[in-house]
Structure formats: C-alpha cells, structure tokens
Enzyme design. Structure first.
Site, PDB file in Angstrom:
ATOM      1  N   MET A   1       0.838  -1.204   0.000  1.00 31.06           N
ATOM      2  CA  MET A   1       0.000   0.000   0.000  1.00 31.06           C
ATOM      3  C   MET A   1       0.875   1.258   0.000  1.00 31.06           C
ATOM      4  O   MET A   1       0.410   2.352   0.311  1.00 31.06           O
ATOM      5  CB  MET A   1      -0.948  -0.003   1.201  1.00 31.06           C
ATOM      6  CG  MET A   1      -1.914  -1.195   1.157  1.00 31.06           C
ATOM      7  SD  MET A   1      -3.483  -0.884   1.962  1.00 31.06           S
ATOM      8  CE  MET A   1      -2.971  -0.543   3.630  1.00 31.06           C
TER       9      MET A   1
ATOM     10  N   ALA B   1       4.086   3.992   0.954  1.00 28.60           N
ATOM     11  CA  ALA B   1       4.763   4.509   2.149  1.00 28.60           C
ATOM     12  C   ALA B   1       5.792   3.467   2.597  1.00 28.60           C
ATOM     13  O   ALA B   1       5.807   3.002   3.735  1.00 28.60           O
ATOM     14  CB  ALA B   1       3.775   4.848   3.263  1.00 28.60           C
TER      15      ALA B   1
ATOM     16  N   HIS C   1       8.946   1.084   3.543  1.00 29.29           N
ATOM     17  CA  HIS C   1       9.995   1.095   4.567  1.00 29.29           C
ATOM     18  C   HIS C   1      10.819  -0.178   4.414  1.00 29.29           C
ATOM     19  O   HIS C   1      10.616  -0.948   3.454  1.00 29.29           O
ATOM     20  CB  HIS C   1       9.372   1.225   5.962  1.00 29.29           C
ATOM     21  CG  HIS C   1       8.263   0.230   6.222  1.00 29.29           C
ATOM     22  ND1 HIS C   1       8.475  -1.121   6.255  1.00 29.29           N
ATOM     23  CD2 HIS C   1       6.926   0.406   6.425  1.00 29.29           C
ATOM     24  CE1 HIS C   1       7.329  -1.748   6.490  1.00 29.29           C
ATOM     25  NE2 HIS C   1       6.372  -0.840   6.590  1.00 29.29           N
TER      26      HIS C   1
ATOM     27  N   GLY D   1      10.747  -2.937   5.841  1.00 29.13           N
ATOM     28  CA  GLY D   1       9.976  -4.189   5.811  1.00 29.13           C
ATOM     29  C   GLY D   1       9.579  -4.520   4.378  1.00 29.13           C
ATOM     30  O   GLY D   1       9.777  -5.658   3.906  1.00 29.13           O
ATOM     31  N   HIS D   2       9.041  -3.543   3.679  1.00 31.83           N
ATOM     32  CA  HIS D   2       8.709  -3.750   2.269  1.00 31.83           C
ATOM     33  C   HIS D   2       9.981  -4.088   1.472  1.00 31.83           C
ATOM     34  O   HIS D   2       9.964  -4.957   0.604  1.00 31.83           O
ATOM     35  CB  HIS D   2       8.090  -2.487   1.673  1.00 31.83           C
ATOM     36  CG  HIS D   2       6.809  -2.050   2.303  1.00 31.83           C
ATOM     37  ND1 HIS D   2       6.726  -0.934   3.096  1.00 31.83           N
ATOM     38  CD2 HIS D   2       5.546  -2.566   2.248  1.00 31.83           C
ATOM     39  CE1 HIS D   2       5.469  -0.771   3.500  1.00 31.83           C
ATOM     40  NE2 HIS D   2       4.736  -1.759   3.016  1.00 31.83           N
TER      41      HIS D   2
ATOM     42  N   LYS E   1       4.593  -9.987   9.224  1.00 33.93           N
ATOM     43  CA  LYS E   1       4.044  -8.904  10.056  1.00 33.93           C
ATOM     44  C   LYS E   1       2.520  -9.007  10.091  1.00 33.93           C
ATOM     45  O   LYS E   1       1.893  -8.813  11.126  1.00 33.93           O
ATOM     46  CB  LYS E   1       4.499  -7.569   9.474  1.00 33.93           C
ATOM     47  CG  LYS E   1       3.732  -6.352   9.910  1.00 33.93           C
ATOM     48  CD  LYS E   1       4.132  -5.938  11.302  1.00 33.93           C
ATOM     49  CE  LYS E   1       3.639  -4.553  11.665  1.00 33.93           C
ATOM     50  NZ  LYS E   1       2.246  -4.300  11.335  1.00 33.93           N
TER      51      LYS E   1
ATOM     52  N   VAL F   1      10.452  -7.359   9.815  1.00 36.09           N
ATOM     53  CA  VAL F   1      11.600  -6.461   9.981  1.00 36.09           C
ATOM     54  C   VAL F   1      11.259  -5.455  11.080  1.00 36.09           C
ATOM     55  O   VAL F   1      10.175  -4.855  11.075  1.00 36.09           O
ATOM     56  CB  VAL F   1      11.931  -5.734   8.663  1.00 36.09           C
ATOM     57  CG1 VAL F   1      13.069  -4.742   8.862  1.00 36.09           C
ATOM     58  CG2 VAL F   1      12.294  -6.752   7.585  1.00 36.09           C
TER      59      VAL F   1
ATOM     60  N   SER G   1       6.116  -0.368  10.278  1.00 33.26           N
ATOM     61  CA  SER G   1       4.776  -0.270   9.725  1.00 33.26           C
ATOM     62  C   SER G   1       4.597   1.130   9.176  1.00 33.26           C
ATOM     63  O   SER G   1       5.088   2.099   9.776  1.00 33.26           O
ATOM     64  CB  SER G   1       3.738  -0.529  10.825  1.00 33.26           C
ATOM     65  OG  SER G   1       2.458  -0.061  10.417  1.00 33.26           O
TER      66      SER G   1
ATOM     67  N   ARG H   1       2.042   2.716   9.422  1.00 36.55           N
ATOM     68  CA  ARG H   1       1.231   3.418  10.426  1.00 36.55           C
ATOM     69  C   ARG H   1       2.066   3.943  11.599  1.00 36.55           C
ATOM     70  O   ARG H   1       1.560   4.730  12.388  1.00 36.55           O
ATOM     71  CB  ARG H   1       0.110   2.514  10.941  1.00 36.55           C
ATOM     72  CG  ARG H   1      -0.964   2.257   9.897  1.00 36.55           C
ATOM     73  CD  ARG H   1      -2.223   1.626  10.481  1.00 36.55           C
ATOM     74  NE  ARG H   1      -3.318   1.654   9.552  1.00 36.55           N
ATOM     75  CZ  ARG H   1      -3.653   0.655   8.719  1.00 36.55           C
ATOM     76  NH1 ARG H   1      -2.957  -0.464   8.712  1.00 36.55           N
ATOM     77  NH2 ARG H   1      -4.678   0.788   7.894  1.00 36.55           N
TER      78      ARG H   1
HETATM   79  P1  AMP Z   1       1.345  -2.910   3.515  1.00 37.01           P
HETATM   80  O1  AMP Z   1       1.940  -1.895   2.579  1.00 37.01           O
HETATM   81  O2  AMP Z   1       1.333  -2.488   4.939  1.00 37.01           O
HETATM   82  O3  AMP Z   1       0.017  -3.450   3.005  1.00 37.01           O
HETATM   83  O4  AMP Z   1       2.338  -4.135   3.475  1.00 37.01           O
HETATM   84  C1  AMP Z   1       2.708  -4.742   2.261  1.00 37.01           C
HETATM   85  C2  AMP Z   1       3.440  -6.030   2.560  1.00 37.01           C
HETATM   86  O5  AMP Z   1       4.599  -5.737   3.336  1.00 37.01           O
HETATM   87  C3  AMP Z   1       2.584  -6.998   3.380  1.00 37.01           C
HETATM   88  O6  AMP Z   1       2.793  -8.327   2.890  1.00 37.01           O
HETATM   89  C4  AMP Z   1       3.127  -6.820   4.764  1.00 37.01           C
HETATM   90  O7  AMP Z   1       2.982  -7.959   5.582  1.00 37.01           O
HETATM   91  C5  AMP Z   1       4.587  -6.548   4.482  1.00 37.01           C
HETATM   92  N1  AMP Z   1       5.199  -5.838   5.609  1.00 37.01           N
HETATM   93  C6  AMP Z   1       4.763  -4.695   6.189  1.00 37.01           C
HETATM   94  N2  AMP Z   1       5.538  -4.386   7.262  1.00 37.01           N
HETATM   95  C7  AMP Z   1       6.489  -5.361   7.350  1.00 37.01           C
HETATM   96  C8  AMP Z   1       7.573  -5.611   8.248  1.00 37.01           C
HETATM   97  N3  AMP Z   1       7.856  -4.809   9.264  1.00 37.01           N
HETATM   98  N4  AMP Z   1       8.315  -6.719   8.043  1.00 37.01           N
HETATM   99  C9  AMP Z   1       8.041  -7.560   7.012  1.00 37.01           C
HETATM  100  N5  AMP Z   1       7.030  -7.373   6.138  1.00 37.01           N
HETATM  101  C10 AMP Z   1       6.259  -6.292   6.301  1.00 37.01           C
END
Ligand code: AMP
Length: 286
Positions: free
Chosen positions: A34, A36, A38, A40-41, A154, A181, A190, A192
């Site tokens: 989505m 933004a 970081h 983790g992505h 996550k 991560v 996150s 958020r």
């Molecule tokens: P989001 O943009 O929050 O929808 O996340 C996109 C993908 O990145 C999803 O598969 C999340 O589980 C993964 N993700 C988000 N935060 C982390 C993190 N801290 N560590 C690993 N994967 C993450």
C-alpha cells in the site's frame, strides 16, 4: 538491474508488460503493497529480486480493506519516493492503479475466505477487512500471473488468508512469507508508525517487549503465555490492547494448555491514533 521502473496505471498495461517478460522466459514476482515503503517492504522486494527475474510491486491503498471510520484518507502516501526506492532495488514494474478503476464502487464480485480463520482477531476487529484484502489480492494475482508472490509475516493472519485463497482457488502461484523487519529498538516497521508522536513511539515498544518476554518464557503452555501477554499489555501506559493471544498460525485458532505444534503470540493495540499489530513465533515448526 537498478533503474527507473515502468509505472503502469491499468490492469491492461501491466498485463501486457508482464506477458512480454514471460515470453522472454523470465519468472515473475509480485510484491503487493500500500506504499509509504519502509525496510519491511524492502526485505520483500529484495527477496523477490533475488529469486525471480522480473519483479512487479503494486502500490495501491486498497479502499476495500478499510472499514468506516478507519484511516483510508490519512494513510501516508509517498508515491515518488516509493517508485525511486523500488527502482534502486531492481524492481522493473510498478503497478499503481486508480481506485476508481481497480476497485470501483460498482464492483460486483467479492472474494471471501469463509470460516473462523478470517472471522477471528483482525477479522473480528475490522469487519470486511479480509474480504477487501482477498478480493484485491486475487485481482492482483489474476493481472500479474506471477510465479511467486511475497507477503510479510508482520500481517500473519493476512498471510494465512492469502495461502487459503490460493489453495482453495487453485491459483498457480507460490506464496512466500517473509520475516518481520523491526527497528533497532524492536518496534515492528509499519507505515502506520508515522502516526506515532515521539512519546507514543516509546509506549508502542510495549508490544514488541511483551512478545519478546513471551518467547523468552515459553514453556509450551498457551494458557500461561496468554495470561502473561495480556498482563504485560494491560500494564503498559498509553497502550489500549485490542487482543493478545496464542494461536495456531495456520488457522488462528486460540490454543489452550499444553501445545506441541506451531504456536504464535499475536497482539493488536491502539497507541495514540495508531492501531498496531505484531506477532512472534513461540513454538513448533512453522
Ligand atoms: P502494507 O503496505 O502495509 O500493506 O504491506 C505490504 C506487505 O509488506 C505486506 O505483505 C506486509 O505484511 C509486508 N510488511 C509490512 N511491514 C512489514 C515488516 N515490518 N516486516 C516484514 N514485512 C512487512
């Protein structure tokens, strides 16, 4: 090869580009996000780049997975920075559709993973959330037809929901789960976290600390671990716990007493205006 990714705005455009990749004999990876972005992505992207020839990352703030009164409007958006970061890491294609075309109000079809898995925890706290996730993930898979799709642990329950829909619908994709991560202080990264003021960020560390304690004291007793987890979160200042439990990570069934198989501690809490989730493996093969 790092460079500027091709940005595709419609399903037709990205599909055509990926048909070209596959014709050239390249394996395709999908990393749904989505935005933004970081670290983790980035970990998902790096793994996808390492394991597949052509990577498509989607950036789509999916309106279907937000409930009424949630943070759809405020959700952070940093599109240009995201595209630059993806390019630097070797992503060739970015799929960033408009909500009005990819998830229009007149969409008639919903993919719904029925039963307890999607009804518990995040499903109970956020009614309709997993239908929104499942519908858009299915659309992304149908458009990109990737060999592999990468998701973070996550969002452990989301990962279980995606694995279930891929299995149930016989979708020809390998779902790859990637470890959480964390920041150096333990906070799970996150998008958020941007909502947290400095003092709130300090309070938010209670989630990761409670999970670390649960791991350190795990002796195979789910009931005792749940009790300690809840007590830790309830004692934490400025943390409003939503749930704290010990579950089977495949079904999200709450575990009781002696556990020999897989077990995860899962927590959700509000800190300031951020709703945060986190989890940690306790026992058993994953
Ligand atoms: P989001 O943009 O929050 O929808 O996340 C996109 C993908 O990145 C999803 O598969 C999340 O589980 C993964 N993700 C988000 N935060 C982390 C993190 N801290 N560590 C690993 N994967 C993450």
């Amino acid at each position: 090869m790092p460079g500027h990714p091709a940005v595709h705005r419609t399903a037709g455009d990205v599909r055509a580009a990926l048909v070209g990749e596959r014709r050239a004999g390249r394996t395709v990876a999908l990393v749904p996000t989505m935005g933004a972005l970081h670290a983790g992505h980035a970990s998902l992207v790096d793994r996808a780049v390492a394991e597949c020839d052509a990577v498509v990352a989607s950036i789509f703030v999916n309106p279907l997975q937000f409930g009424p009164g949630e943070d759809l409007e405020q959700y952070p958006r940093r599109f240009d920075d995201d595209v630059a970061m993806l390019g630097e890491r070797g992503v060739a294609h970015v799929f960033a559709p408009e909500a009005t075309t990819f998830a229009p109000p007149e969409l008639r079809t919903t993919v719904s993973v029925r039963g307890p898995l999607a009804e518990r925890f995040e499903g109970a706290s956020r009614p309709g959330h997993f239908d929104g996730v499942a519908t858009i993930v299915t659309k992304l898979l149908a458009v990109a037809l990737p060999d592999r799709a990468y998701f973070g642990e996550k969002d452990l329950q989301q990962l279980a929901v995606v694995r279930t829909l891929v299995r149930d619908l016989d979708l020809p994709v390998d779902v790859v789960g990637c470890p959480i991560v964390r920041d150096v202080d333990g906070l799970a990264l996150s998008s958020r976290n941007a909502y947290l003021a400095a003092d709130e960020r300090g309070h938010a560390l209670a989630l990761a600390a409670a999970l670390r304690d649960a791991q350190a004291t795990w002796a195979g007793d789910a009931t005792a671990a749940r009790r300690a987890l809840r007590a830790a979160l309830e004692a934490a200042p400025c943390v409003e716990p939503d749930y704290a439990d010990v579950v089977d990570p495949r079904t999200f069934e709450a575990l009781e007493g002696r556990v020999d198989g897989p077990a995860h501690a899962v927590v959700a809490a509000r800190v300031g205006r951020a709703r945060l989730i986190d989890n940690a493996v306790l026992g058993g093969p994953r």
